[in-house]
Design an enzyme around this catalytic site. Structure first.
Site, PDB file in Angstrom:
ATOM      1  N   LYS A  87       0.851  -1.194   0.000  1.00 14.25           N
ATOM      2  CA  LYS A  87       0.000   0.000   0.000  1.00 14.25           C
ATOM      3  C   LYS A  87       0.886   1.242   0.000  1.00 14.25           C
ATOM      4  CE  LYS A  87      -3.938   1.927   2.607  1.00 14.25           C
ATOM      5  NZ  LYS A  87      -4.747   1.796   3.848  1.00 14.25           N
ATOM      6  N   SER A 162      -9.707   2.143   2.822  1.00 17.77           N
ATOM      7  CA  SER A 162      -8.850   2.854   1.902  1.00 17.77           C
ATOM      8  C   SER A 162      -7.903   1.964   1.108  1.00 17.77           C
ATOM      9  CB  SER A 162      -8.015   3.871   2.676  1.00 17.77           C
ATOM     10  OG  SER A 162      -7.163   3.219   3.603  1.00 17.77           O
ATOM     11  N   SER A 186      -9.682  -0.377   6.961  1.00 13.22           N
ATOM     12  CA  SER A 186      -9.142  -0.271   5.598  1.00 13.22           C
ATOM     13  C   SER A 186      -8.425  -1.499   5.064  1.00 13.22           C
ATOM     14  CB  SER A 186      -8.204   0.919   5.497  1.00 13.22           C
ATOM     15  OG  SER A 186      -8.966   2.091   5.428  1.00 13.22           O
TER      16      SER A 186
END
Ligand code: GLN
Length: 520
Positions: A87, A162, A186
């Site tokens: 990420k 997210s 997330s």
């Protein structure tokens, strides 16, 4: 040699086994994933940066060590040569880190996050950096400054957020594993809506050093994978004590893989959280949830109901505590120290005005909304009423967990109230967006671990449903133990891994190009 289409669908554990048996090389595996990214990521947009050269170099190094044999080969980590995506909130030397924001466009970190150092030590090729809502604020990845990621199950739908990029990359077979971060859900909510596994470890189990902070008391890095065992393998790589993170626990967390491999629920008490299902949850989500309960019961678990009355305040308290921490953590993006600098068009060139122009241009609406909310909540005169009250609610949520875990070994709920919604559907309605995390936020508020695994497809739309398991702090192994059992029962019921039923992604432009190339 294994067909590349088969290769990219193998679990990380199976890939690792093939690599160590010499059936396949890490260069072949890594190249297969890079080819897959080239073929489908134009549609999915899971990656913000692809790190092909370095990934292949690490793969070649692993292959060379294996080919030479001897002590060095024996010392290789079990996952050596298995690629991974990261990420883009986690800092990496040699690749950009944007946090999904314009304000960090083009910025390169001078250091590696602790988890990245650990991936490098294990010699896992890093395929690249994945898309996210700006500074991890959102539930759909639509708040990325670099365009939304799309859900591989239906390209018109969101992949969750997210960490939608990490989840979509794993779901679309662009990576066998990925790292995510979970502040309010997330990792788990994107896992739920993409049919993948996502784990938020116990707060402090994985070092946060080098994860760009959103809300430090809630943030946690964790694994994204296609199987429960794979997440256990990855958490053991990235976990452990780190003196550079003052909240890092000293527990070794080295019993996770063993727990996933010896899954057993006989005699265990599994608690349904009364407040986290039923009203407000989509019928298909509720059906799959009830089915999972039946399977666990048949496998010898005792299902009990627990009540966590203060969970109804969790979302409200989270949206005071999180923005308060955001307003402080994001103050460092000032146009002086990192990334973007925008000069005011006219007037005096003071530091405040440069800061204002940079932040106005560099931050998106959702980030600004949270900074304003947090600054307000922390301001003198309002502090006790907002931040102070929210902290009290946080304590009550922790007490609810304590009471619940006195009655049950593990708690269970749907991960998210609905399946993946359409792109744009909730973008202009922040409250509707926030509601996606109602079932995931309590774990962050209490620091307890949570795991989401695919529970099947909803009847009404054929989209993945996530089942969430929660355990007391430090009992991450329990999640893997129960998760592995439920996963195998569900696979038996559904006739194989859920992702086998995802529609095949087509790559029209590239296919056409290949045909031309192939005809000469
Ligand atoms: N969706 C939640 C939010 O917008 C959680 C984000 C996260 O876990 N990083 O705050």
């Amino acid at each position: 040699m294994t067909d590349t289409n088969e290769l990219i669908r193998l679990s990380a554990a199976d890939l690792a086994a093939k690599l160590s048996a010499g059936d396949v090389t890490s260069v072949e595996v890594t190249q297969a994933y890079l080819d897959r990214i080239a073929a489908v990521d134009g549609q999915v947009n899971a990656f913000l940066h692809v790190n092909a050269e370095e990934a292949l170099a690490v793969a070649a190094e692993v292959d060379a060590i294996r080919a030479a044999g001897g002590a060095a080969a024996e010392e290789l980590h079990e996952l050596a040569g298995v690629p991974i995506a990261v990420k883009d909130l986690i800092v990496t030397i040699g690749q950009p880190t944007t946090a999904g924001s314009k304000i960090l466009e083009g910025w390169h970190s001078p250091y590696d996050a602790t988890v990245i150092k650990k991936l490098r030590a294990a010699k896992m090729p890093i395929l690249g950096k994945t898309n996210l809502d700006e500074f991890a604020m959102g539930s759909s990845t639509e708040h990325s400054a670099y365009g939304p990621t799309r859900n591989p199950w239906d390209l018109e739908r969101i992949p969750g957020g997210s960490g939608g990029g990490s989840a979509a990359a794993v779901a679309a077979f662009e990576a066998p594993l990925a790292l995510g971060t979970d502040t309010g859900g997330s990792i788990r909510q994107p896992g739920a809506v993409t049919g993948t596994v996502g784990v938020k470890p116990t707060y402090g189990a994985v070092s946060r050093y080098g994860a760009i902070a959103m809300a430090s008391s809630l943030d946690q890095i964790g694994p994204v994978s296609r199987t429960v065992l794979d997440s256990a393998l990855l958490q053991e790589v990235i976990g452990g004590h780190d003196p550079q993170d003052s909240t890092s626990l000293t527990d070794p967390f080295d019993n996770l893989v063993a727990a996933a491999r010896t899954g057993n629920v006989e005699g265990m008490k599994i608690g349904i959280i009364k407040e986290l299902h039923g009203e407000g949850y989509q019928a298909g989500v509720e059906n799959r949830f009830n089915e999972s309960l039946e399977l666990l019961k048949d496998a010898g678990a005792e299902i009990v109901e627990v009540s966590c009355p203060n969970f109804k305040y969790a979302l409200g308290a989270y949206y005071l505590i999180m923005p308060s921490e955001v307003s402080s953590n994001l103050a460092k993006f000032d146009g002086v120290r990192f990334g973007l600098r925008v000069l005011p068009k006219e007037g005096p060139m003071t530091i405040e005005r440069v800061m204002g122009a940079t932040r106005a241009a560099g931050f998106g609406d959702e980030v600004k909304r949270r900074i304003i909310l947090g600054t307000y909540a922390l301001s003198a005169g309002y502090y006790d009423a907002y931040y102070g009250s929210a902290q009290k609610v946080r304590t009550l949520i922790q007490r609810d967990f304590d009471a619940a875990f006195a009655q049950a070994d593990v708690l269970i709920s749907p991960t998210a109230p609905t399946t993946a919604f359409k792109l744009g559907e909730k973008l202009n309605d922040p409250l509707a967006m926030y509601l996606n995390d109602v079932a995931t936020i309590p774990a962050n508020m209490a620091g307890v671990p949570g795991l989401s695994l695919p529970g099947g497809l909803a009847d009404e739309d054929g989209l993945p449903v996530g089942i969430q398991l929660l355990a007391p702090a430090r009992e991450d192994a329990r999640l893997y133990r129960v998760g592995a059992v439920l996963e195998s029962l569900l696979e038996e019921k559904w006739g194989g891994p859920l992702l086998d039923r995802a529609p095949e992604l087509q790559a029209p432009a590239l296919d056409a190009a290949n045909t031309v190339g192939g005809s000469n």
